[in-house]
Scaffold this motif. Structure first.
Motif, PDB file in Angstrom:
ATOM      1  N   LEU A  39       0.862  -1.177   0.000  1.00  0.00           N
ATOM      2  CA  LEU A  39       0.000   0.000   0.000  1.00  0.00           C
ATOM      3  C   LEU A  39       0.898   1.226   0.000  1.00  0.00           C
ATOM      4  N   ILE A  42      -0.089   7.539   0.896  1.00  0.00           N
ATOM      5  CA  ILE A  42      -0.912   8.524   0.202  1.00  0.00           C
ATOM      6  C   ILE A  42      -0.151   9.838   0.052  1.00  0.00           C
ATOM      7  N   LYS A  79      -6.661   6.489  -6.163  1.00  0.00           N
ATOM      8  CA  LYS A  79      -7.733   5.570  -5.784  1.00  0.00           C
ATOM      9  C   LYS A  79      -7.236   4.593  -4.727  1.00  0.00           C
ATOM     10  N   PRO A  80      -8.151   4.110  -3.881  1.00  0.00           N
ATOM     11  CA  PRO A  80      -7.758   3.129  -2.868  1.00  0.00           C
ATOM     12  C   PRO A  80      -7.255   1.839  -3.522  1.00  0.00           C
ATOM     13  N   PRO A 114     -11.288   4.084   3.044  1.00  0.00           N
ATOM     14  CA  PRO A 114     -11.775   5.377   2.576  1.00  0.00           C
ATOM     15  C   PRO A 114     -13.291   5.437   2.414  1.00  0.00           C
ATOM     16  N   GLN A 137     -11.171  -2.014   0.603  1.00  0.00           N
ATOM     17  CA  GLN A 137     -10.545  -0.822   0.041  1.00  0.00           C
ATOM     18  C   GLN A 137      -9.687  -0.199   1.140  1.00  0.00           C
ATOM     19  N   TRP A 139      -6.463   2.729   2.247  1.00  0.00           N
ATOM     20  CA  TRP A 139      -5.501   3.808   2.051  1.00  0.00           C
ATOM     21  C   TRP A 139      -4.483   3.747   3.169  1.00  0.00           C
ATOM     22  N   ASN A 140      -3.264   4.067   2.831  1.00  0.00           N
ATOM     23  CA  ASN A 140      -2.170   4.149   3.801  1.00  0.00           C
ATOM     24  C   ASN A 140      -1.830   5.633   3.970  1.00  0.00           C
ATOM     25  N   PHE A 141      -2.179   6.217   5.128  1.00  0.00           N
ATOM     26  CA  PHE A 141      -1.857   7.621   5.354  1.00  0.00           C
ATOM     27  C   PHE A 141      -0.544   7.785   6.118  1.00  0.00           C
TER      28      PHE A 141
END
Length: 186
Positions: A39, A42, A79-80, A114, A137, A139-141
């Motif tokens: 991942l 982001i 996009k995720p 997300p 789905q 996301w890696n923040f």
């Protein structure tokens, strides 16, 4: 059979574990990743996009315009990531499987869903498009890329009954897999 989980045919010989509850009183069934997935951070994607925007402004101002394909490629990067589980779920027609994040994911691993929660409808099971394969789905923040190893717990699924409104109407039948029930024209 009222509700439960099965391994999809594509993953039958890949040592996929069926989701299990961690404790006797746990509501959620823990899902694992069916594959090793990276991942991307982001922030790395956003900063790269900002750098591309600056470069693009110079290019647009002095040379040419960004093509629609180039813009779509940059948007695709934001996009995720879909993390496969190798699992499908069956349930009663008045139930759905709610996909939620693990409470430790944001705090320890900087991972979020997300879409907040995912909804797996009863008619998603064994659909022609993808056999009902459940994905999370994500996301890696975090500041660095995150590797999710095959077998890592990535989220939870909770079976939930739902009620129907008086004079309930539906738009049609499911015609595909992931995200297909939202594709009807409104």
């Amino acid at each position: 059979m009222k509700r439960g989980f099965e391994v999809i045919s594509q993953y039958k010989d890949k040592n996929i574990n069926l989701p299990k509850r961690a404790t006797h009183k746990a509501a959620g069934y823990d899902f694992e990743s069916a594959e090793t997935i990276v991942l991307p951070s982001i922030w790395k994607i956003i900063f790269k996009s900002v750098a591309i925007d600056a470069k693009q402004w110079i290019y647009d101002t002095f040379l040419s315009k960004e093509t629609q394909e180039e813009r779509q490629e940059r948007e695709k990067a934001l996009k995720p990531i879909l993390v496969p589980t190798g699992i499908k779920a069956y349930m009663q027609e008045d139930e759905y499987l709610q996909l939620t994040n693990r409470s430790s994911n944001p705090l320890k691993h900087f991972l979020v869903l997300p879409n907040g929660v995912g909804v797996i409808d009863a008619d998603y099971y064994n659909n022609e498009s993808n056999e009902g394969h459940i994905y999370f789905q994500m996301w890696n923040f975090g500041l660095t890329d995150k590797v999710i190893e095959k077998g890592d717990r990535i989220g939870q699924g909770i079976f939930i009954p739902f009620l129907k409104a008086d004079n309930d109407e539906t738009v049609g039948e499911r015609t595909g897999g992931f995200g297909s029930s939202g594709s009807a024209s409104h």
